[in-house]
Design a protein around this motif. Structure first.
Motif, PDB file in Angstrom:
ATOM      1  N   GLN A  13       0.745  -1.274   0.099  1.00  0.00           N
ATOM      2  CA  GLN A  13       0.048  -0.061   0.053  1.00  0.00           C
ATOM      3  C   GLN A  13       1.087   1.361   0.035  1.00  0.00           C
ATOM      4  OE1 GLN A  13      -2.509  -0.284   3.349  1.00  0.00           O
ATOM      5  NE2 GLN A  13      -4.129  -1.498   2.101  1.00  0.00           N
ATOM      6  N   PRO A  14       0.234   2.508  -0.422  1.00  0.00           N
ATOM      7  CA  PRO A  14       1.054   3.628  -0.537  1.00  0.00           C
ATOM      8  C   PRO A  14       1.428   3.904   0.842  1.00  0.00           C
ATOM      9  CG  PRO A  14      -0.711   3.780  -2.075  1.00  0.00           C
ATOM     10  CD  PRO A  14      -0.790   2.549  -1.386  1.00  0.00           C
ATOM     11  N   GLY A  16       3.854   2.263   2.493  1.00  0.00           N
ATOM     12  CA  GLY A  16       4.331   0.858   3.046  1.00  0.00           C
ATOM     13  C   GLY A  16       5.857   0.766   2.531  1.00  0.00           C
ATOM     14  N   PRO A  87       2.694   5.447  -5.261  1.00  0.00           N
ATOM     15  CA  PRO A  87       2.026   4.643  -6.754  1.00  0.00           C
ATOM     16  C   PRO A  87       3.138   4.952  -7.805  1.00  0.00           C
ATOM     17  CG  PRO A  87       0.500   5.966  -5.288  1.00  0.00           C
ATOM     18  CD  PRO A  87       1.576   6.124  -4.646  1.00  0.00           C
ATOM     19  N   VAL A 112       2.458  -0.720  -6.003  1.00  0.00           N
ATOM     20  CA  VAL A 112       2.048   0.056  -5.070  1.00  0.00           C
ATOM     21  C   VAL A 112       0.770   0.636  -5.275  1.00  0.00           C
ATOM     22  CG1 VAL A 112       2.759   2.173  -3.601  1.00  0.00           C
ATOM     23  CG2 VAL A 112       4.729   0.791  -4.651  1.00  0.00           C
ATOM     24  N   SER A 113      -0.333   0.183  -4.477  1.00  0.00           N
ATOM     25  CA  SER A 113      -1.474   0.449  -4.881  1.00  0.00           C
ATOM     26  C   SER A 113      -2.625   0.121  -3.598  1.00  0.00           C
ATOM     27  CB  SER A 113      -2.115  -0.359  -5.784  1.00  0.00           C
ATOM     28  OG  SER A 113      -3.407  -0.361  -6.061  1.00  0.00           O
ATOM     29  N   SER A 114      -3.591   0.987  -3.435  1.00  0.00           N
ATOM     30  CA  SER A 114      -4.592   0.473  -2.106  1.00  0.00           C
ATOM     31  C   SER A 114      -5.653  -0.261  -2.462  1.00  0.00           C
ATOM     32  CB  SER A 114      -4.865   2.057  -1.641  1.00  0.00           C
ATOM     33  OG  SER A 114      -5.492   2.696  -2.626  1.00  0.00           O
TER      34      SER A 114
END
Length: 114
Positions: A13-14, A16, A87, A112-114
């Motif tokens: 996740q962003p 992280g 991201p 990188v993504s939620s």
């Protein structure tokens, strides 16, 4: 036969963190300058971190303060600690070894993504 094998990529996740590893074989690791590059769709390959054989490091402004490269000559391994991921950090991360010639790994995907 020279091999550079990356590992540690994945989905995060962003904000992280991830730690990438690159295990080298077939080279005298300690005399090589090592680097991490990344390649995202539509972009050119970009250097994200480099560590010289004397331990000197350099980073582009886009990752400075967030990414840290290190090496363990006893393990023939170079690492990339990535914190505060964004991201726009999503890419295939590729290991590079340079001493008179250049060797490349196949890369590890970072998403990188939620």
């Amino acid at each position: 036969q020279v091999q550079l094998v990356e590992s540690g990529g994945g989905l995060v996740q962003p904000g992280g963190s991830l730690r990438l590893s690159c295990a080298a074989s077939g080279i005298s690791f300690s005399i090589f300058d090592m680097g991490w590059y990344r390649l995202a769709p539509g972009n050119q390959r970009e250097l994200v971190a480099r560590i010289a054989r004397d331990g000197t490091t350099n980073y582009p402004d886009s990752v400075k303060g967030r990414f840290t490269i290190s090496r363990d000559n006893a393990k023939n391994t170079v690492y990339l600690q990535m914190n505060s991921l964004k991201p726009e950090d999503a890419a295939v991360y590729i290991c590079n070894a340079v001493f008179l010639t250049s060797y490349w790994g196949h890369g590890t995907q970072v998403t990188v993504s939620s």
